[in-house]
Design an enzyme around this catalytic site. Structure first.
Site, PDB file in Angstrom:
ATOM      1  N   THR A 190     -19.566-102.908 -16.593  1.00 30.35           N
ATOM      2  CA  THR A 190     -19.903-104.242 -17.101  1.00 30.35           C
ATOM      3  C   THR A 190     -18.912-104.629 -18.185  1.00 30.35           C
ATOM      4  O   THR A 190     -18.565-103.815 -19.029  1.00 30.35           O
ATOM      5  CB  THR A 190     -21.310-104.201 -17.725  1.00 30.35           C
ATOM      6  OG1 THR A 190     -22.237-104.001 -16.676  1.00 30.35           O
ATOM      7  CG2 THR A 190     -21.634-105.474 -18.481  1.00 30.35           C
ATOM      8  N   ARG A 218     -34.241-106.892  -9.667  1.00 26.32           N
ATOM      9  CA  ARG A 218     -34.071-106.286 -10.999  1.00 26.32           C
ATOM     10  C   ARG A 218     -33.017-107.051 -11.824  1.00 26.32           C
ATOM     11  O   ARG A 218     -31.956-107.421 -11.329  1.00 26.32           O
ATOM     12  CB  ARG A 218     -33.640-104.832 -10.829  1.00 26.32           C
ATOM     13  CG  ARG A 218     -33.435-104.061 -12.140  1.00 26.32           C
ATOM     14  CD  ARG A 218     -31.978-104.040 -12.558  1.00 26.32           C
ATOM     15  NE  ARG A 218     -31.753-103.150 -13.704  1.00 26.32           N
ATOM     16  CZ  ARG A 218     -30.620-103.095 -14.378  1.00 26.32           C
ATOM     17  NH1 ARG A 218     -29.604-103.856 -14.023  1.00 26.32           N
ATOM     18  NH2 ARG A 218     -30.488-102.287 -15.410  1.00 26.32           N
ATOM     19  N   VAL A 219     -33.328-107.287 -13.085  1.00 24.12           N
ATOM     20  CA  VAL A 219     -32.389-107.907 -14.018  1.00 24.12           C
ATOM     21  C   VAL A 219     -32.188-106.934 -15.179  1.00 24.12           C
ATOM     22  O   VAL A 219     -33.157-106.370 -15.681  1.00 24.12           O
ATOM     23  CB  VAL A 219     -32.939-109.261 -14.535  1.00 24.12           C
ATOM     24  CG1 VAL A 219     -32.094-109.803 -15.673  1.00 24.12           C
ATOM     25  CG2 VAL A 219     -33.016-110.273 -13.396  1.00 24.12           C
ATOM     26  N   ASP A 221     -29.894-105.808 -18.934  1.00 20.79           N
ATOM     27  CA  ASP A 221     -29.746-106.327 -20.301  1.00 20.79           C
ATOM     28  C   ASP A 221     -28.643-107.380 -20.420  1.00 20.79           C
ATOM     29  O   ASP A 221     -28.676-108.220 -21.325  1.00 20.79           O
ATOM     30  CB  ASP A 221     -29.403-105.181 -21.258  1.00 20.79           C
ATOM     31  CG  ASP A 221     -28.076-104.521 -20.868  1.00 20.79           C
ATOM     32  OD1 ASP A 221     -27.887-104.253 -19.656  1.00 20.79           O
ATOM     33  OD2 ASP A 221     -27.230-104.303 -21.749  1.00 20.79           O
ATOM     34  N   GLY A 242     -24.079-100.101 -19.894  1.00 19.26           N
ATOM     35  CA  GLY A 242     -24.885 -98.912 -19.608  1.00 19.26           C
ATOM     36  C   GLY A 242     -26.227 -99.284 -19.010  1.00 19.26           C
ATOM     37  O   GLY A 242     -26.392-100.386 -18.482  1.00 19.26           O
ATOM     38  N   VAL A 243     -27.156 -98.364 -19.106  1.00 17.44           N
ATOM     39  CA  VAL A 243     -28.468 -98.580 -18.470  1.00 17.44           C
ATOM     40  C   VAL A 243     -29.254 -99.630 -19.253  1.00 17.44           C
ATOM     41  O   VAL A 243     -29.781 -99.380 -20.346  1.00 17.44           O
ATOM     42  CB  VAL A 243     -29.242 -97.250 -18.379  1.00 17.44           C
ATOM     43  CG1 VAL A 243     -30.650 -97.481 -17.842  1.00 17.44           C
ATOM     44  CG2 VAL A 243     -28.498 -96.290 -17.470  1.00 17.44           C
TER      45      VAL A 243
HETATM   46  C1  SD4 Z   1     -27.242-103.382 -16.416  1.00 15.14           C
HETATM   47  N1  SD4 Z   1     -25.966-103.002 -18.412  1.00 15.14           N
HETATM   48  O1  SD4 Z   1     -27.434-104.177 -15.510  1.00 15.14           O
HETATM   49  C2  SD4 Z   1     -25.851-103.275 -17.001  1.00 15.14           C
HETATM   50  C3  SD4 Z   1     -25.135-102.255 -16.230  1.00 15.14           C
HETATM   51  C4  SD4 Z   1     -23.804-101.925 -16.714  1.00 15.14           C
HETATM   52  O2  SD4 Z   1     -21.697-101.423 -16.140  1.00 15.14           O
HETATM   53  O3  SD4 Z   1     -23.513-101.904 -17.872  1.00 15.14           O
HETATM   54  N2  SD4 Z   1     -22.930-101.669 -15.796  1.00 15.14           N
HETATM   55  O4  SD4 Z   1     -28.112-102.627 -16.839  1.00 15.14           O
END
Ligand code: SD4
Length: 331
Positions: A190, A218-219, A221, A242-243
Site C-alpha cells: 500500500t 472487506r474494507v 484502514d 500493513g494489516v
Molecule cells: C489494508 N492496510 O487493506 C491495507 C493493506 C496494506 O499493503 O497495507 N497493503 O489493510
C-alpha cells in the site's frame, strides 16, 4: 538534475525556504537594531511508505515547481496506482477471494478536508475519485457501486484491474485457498504518502487494493480517515501500511498525529503507535504494520512490527530509502 535546478532556484529565495522562524535586524529611525521575525516557510518534503521512488520523484516534481502538497500526494500515489507490477495498488492489484479487485483510497488536505472511496471497482485511480468526493460533494466517503457510478459521472473510464499475472495467481490461490482470508506479512505494498509544500502546508494520500484474497466486501484502514491516514496542518501527518484491522483498532494515524501534538517526534510517535498495537496483540507475530509520520518542521520517522518496512524520502538533501526500526528485531 532536478535537485540541482531546485537548489539554484532556492538560492534566490533563501529566506522563503528556511525551516524555522529566524531573526533579522531591522533598522529604526534612530539607528537601533531591533530584531523582527521573518516569515519562514518550511522546506518541501515528500515521503511515502515502502521504496516507491518513482512516486516520491513525481511528488517532488510537483513541489519543486511550487505546486501544492495536495497535488503532490495525489500525483505521487497515482504512479503506483498505474503500475501493474505493484500488486496491491490500483491496476494490477490482487483480487478478493471472489476474484474481484476492489480498491480503497483517501486523501486529506491542509484544511482538514478529506475524501475517501471504499470497495471501488473498475477504476484505475481511486485517489482521484477520493479527491473528487472531497471537492465536489458534501460527503467524505463513497462506497462500492455508488462510488463507481460517481466516478463515471466525473469522467473516469471503466478499466479492467485484473492483469494476466494477478489472474493466474488468483487461479493458483483458489486451489489451496480453503476460502479463507490469508494474512501474511509479505503482501503489503500500500502506498501512503505525506508531503509539505513550499508554503509549509501538509497533505496526505493513501491508496490500496487491500489484503489479497480478502473476504468480499472487506474494507481496510487505508481509506479510513484517522486510521490509514491523518493530517493536521498545525502538527503533522501520519499514514500506515500493513494489516488494516489492527490499524483501525487503534485509529493509528490519528493517534500518531496526536502524540506529535503532545510533543513527541515523528519517530517517537510511530514507535508508540506500534507499541499500542502490540499491547493489544501480545505475543502475536503473524502480521506486519508500518507507520510513517512527518511533523510541521519537516522531520520524519517510521516504525514497524517486523523488519523489512522502509520509507522513501525526497528533500532538498536528496532522495533516500530510509531504514525503519522494528518491534521484533528478526523476521
Ligand atoms: C489494508 N492496510 O487493506 C491495507 C493493506 C496494506 O499493503 O497495507 N497493503 O489493510
Amino acid at each position: 538534475m532536478q535537485r540541482r535546478k531546485f537548489l539554484k532556484k532556492s538560492s534566490l529565495t533563501t529566506a522563503g525556504l528556511l525551516s524555522a522562524p529566524v531573526l533579522a535586524s531591522c533598522k529604526t529611525e534612530n539607528k537601533v537594531d531591533v530584531p523582527s521575525i521573518v516569515t519562514a516557510v518550511t522546506k518541501p518534503v515528500a515521503i511515502c511508505t515502502w521504496n516507491f521512488m518513482n512516486a516520491t520523484a513525481k511528488a517532488w516534481e510537483v513541489l519543486e515547481k511550487g505546486g501544492n502538497a495536495l497535488d503532490a500526494v495525489e500525483q505521487g500515489v497515482m504512479v503506483e496506482e498505474a503500475d501493474v507490477s505493484n500488486e496491491t495498488v490500483g491496476v494490477g492489484g490482487r483480487p478478493d477471494r471472489d476474484g474481484n479487485v476492489t480498491l480503497d483510497a483517501c486523501i486529506m488536505d491542509k484544511d482538514g478536508n478529506c475524501g475517501s472511496v471504499v470497495y471501488l471497482q473498475n477504476i484505475a485511480h481511486p485517489i482521484s475519485v477520493a479527491r473528487k468526493v472531497m471537492e465536489d460533494t458534501p460527503h467524505i466517503i463513497l462506497a462500492g457501486k455508488g462510488a463507481e457510478q460517481f466516478a463515471y459521472e466525473k469522467g473516469f473510464k471503466k478499466t479492467d484491474l485484473l492483469t494476466e499475472s494477478t489472474r493466474k495467481q488468483y487461479e493458483e490461490w483458489k486451489k489451496e485457498s480453503k476460502y479463507e482470508t490469508v494474512i501474511n506479512i509479505e503482501n503489503h505494498d500500500t502506498i501512503g504518502m505525506l508531503a509539505i509544500d513550499t508554503n509549509g502546508d501538509i497533505a496526505g494520500a493513501c491508496t490500496t487494493s487491500g489484503m489479497a484474497y480478502k473476504v468480499a466486501g472487506r474494507v481496510g484502514d487505508s481509506p479510513i480517515i484517522g486510521a490509514g491516514l491523518y493530517v493536521d496542518n498545525e502538527v503533522g501527518g501520519a499514514t500506515a501500511t500493513g494489516v488494516g484491522e489492527e490499524v483501525i483498532r487503534t485509529v493509528g494515524s490519528f493517534l500518531i498525529v496526536e502524540l506529535m501534538r503532545q510533543g513527541k517526534s515523528p519517530q517517537e510517535a510511530c514507535e508508540e503507535g506500534v507499541k499500542r498495537i502490540m499491547k493489544k496483540n501480545e505475543g502475536r507475530e503473524d502480521f506486519q504494520i508500518g507507520f510513517l509520520a512527518i511533523n510541521k518542521q519537516g522531520e520524519t520517522g517510521g516504525y514497524c512490527v517486523h523488519p523489512g518496512f522502509t520509507y522513501r524520502e525526497y528533500t532538498n538533501n536528496g532522495h533516500e530509502n530510509q531504514p525503519v526500526e522494528s518491534f521484533y528485531k528478526q523476521q
